[in-house]
Design a protein around this motif. Structure first.
Motif, PDB file in Angstrom:
ATOM      1  N   LYS A   1       1.579   6.858  -6.211  1.00 55.20           N
ATOM      2  CA  LYS A   1       0.921   8.431  -6.859  1.00 55.20           C
ATOM      3  C   LYS A   1       1.489   9.502  -6.498  1.00 55.20           C
ATOM      4  O   LYS A   1       1.645  10.871  -7.329  1.00 55.20           O
TER       5      LYS A   1
ATOM      6  N   GLU B   1       2.197   1.945  -3.448  1.00 60.92           N
ATOM      7  CA  GLU B   1       0.931   1.824  -4.663  1.00 60.92           C
ATOM      8  C   GLU B   1       0.691   3.192  -4.335  1.00 60.92           C
ATOM      9  O   GLU B   1       0.422   4.244  -5.408  1.00 60.92           O
ATOM     10  N   GLU B   2       0.106   3.455  -3.212  1.00 62.61           N
ATOM     11  CA  GLU B   2      -0.592   4.888  -2.512  1.00 62.61           C
ATOM     12  C   GLU B   2       0.233   5.747  -2.302  1.00 62.61           C
ATOM     13  O   GLU B   2      -0.335   6.969  -2.398  1.00 62.61           O
TER      14      GLU B   2
ATOM     15  N   LYS C   1       0.979  -1.541  -0.559  1.00 61.25           N
ATOM     16  CA  LYS C   1       0.357  -0.111   0.246  1.00 61.25           C
ATOM     17  C   LYS C   1       0.892   1.268   0.262  1.00 61.25           C
ATOM     18  O   LYS C   1       0.623   2.134  -0.808  1.00 61.25           O
TER      19      LYS C   1
END
Length: 175
Positions: A164, A159-160, A156
């Motif tokens: 981002k 990915e986030e 996470k």
């Protein structure tokens, strides 16, 4: 240069509201080649992962945040101790909560942890580091790293948090 030694024990460990406080980072670097296309392409960024000492899968350097250091100092220390890299913290990726089966103690009996994760631009790979006998390091593309990440909270963060940040154009190309 003084010899690098990994910190051990928990007498300096920080806790807050039943959580053991952790600091970590996603070490990254740019690779440049003609076939990879533009410098800001996801294929031109590699992240450094290390093996887990407690099972299969790869992870990012992280460990306890101690009373005598800032969270940023702890993140950089863990990168040196576990992965043998030095660099600059470029961005705070967020706080990630998880439950540890191995980090249960009197201050966090349920093994609750909160990890502050950073993006660390690697400037130096050390030939010798404190946990080199326990750890192997591997440079991977972001999609490869997502595929072999041991912990869902680290995936996470990648990915986030990291991806981002990268997609928003915040990573500066540094040649």
């Amino acid at each position: 240069m003084s010899e690098l030694v990994a910190r051990t024990g928990r007498h300096q460990q920080r806790y807050k509201d039943g959580y053991r406080l952790i600091a970590g980072c996603i070490p990254y670097k740019f690779r440049y080649s003609e076939e990879n296309g533009s410098a800001d392409s996801e294929n031109n960024i590699e992240v450094l992962m290390i093996n887990s000492t407690s099972g299969p899968g790869l992870l990012f350097p992280k460990g306890g945040w101690e009373n005598d250091e800032t969270v940023e100092e702890a993140a950089k220390r863990e990168a040196i101790e576990e992965a043998g890299v030095r660099g600059d913290l470029m961005h705070f990726l967020g706080d990630y909560e998880f439950k540890s089966k191995t980090l249960q103690d009197e201050f966090s009996p349920e093994g609750l942890c909160k990890a502050a994760m950073y993006a660390l631009l690697v400037k130096e790979e050390l030939d010798c580091w404190p946990e080199q006998s326990l750890r192997q390091r591997r440079w991977l593309t972001v999609p490869e790293a997502i595929g072999c990440c041991r912990h869902s909270w680290m995936r996470k963060a990648l990915e986030e948090g990291f991806s981002k940040w990268h997609a928003d154009g915040m990573i500066k190309t540094m040649k």
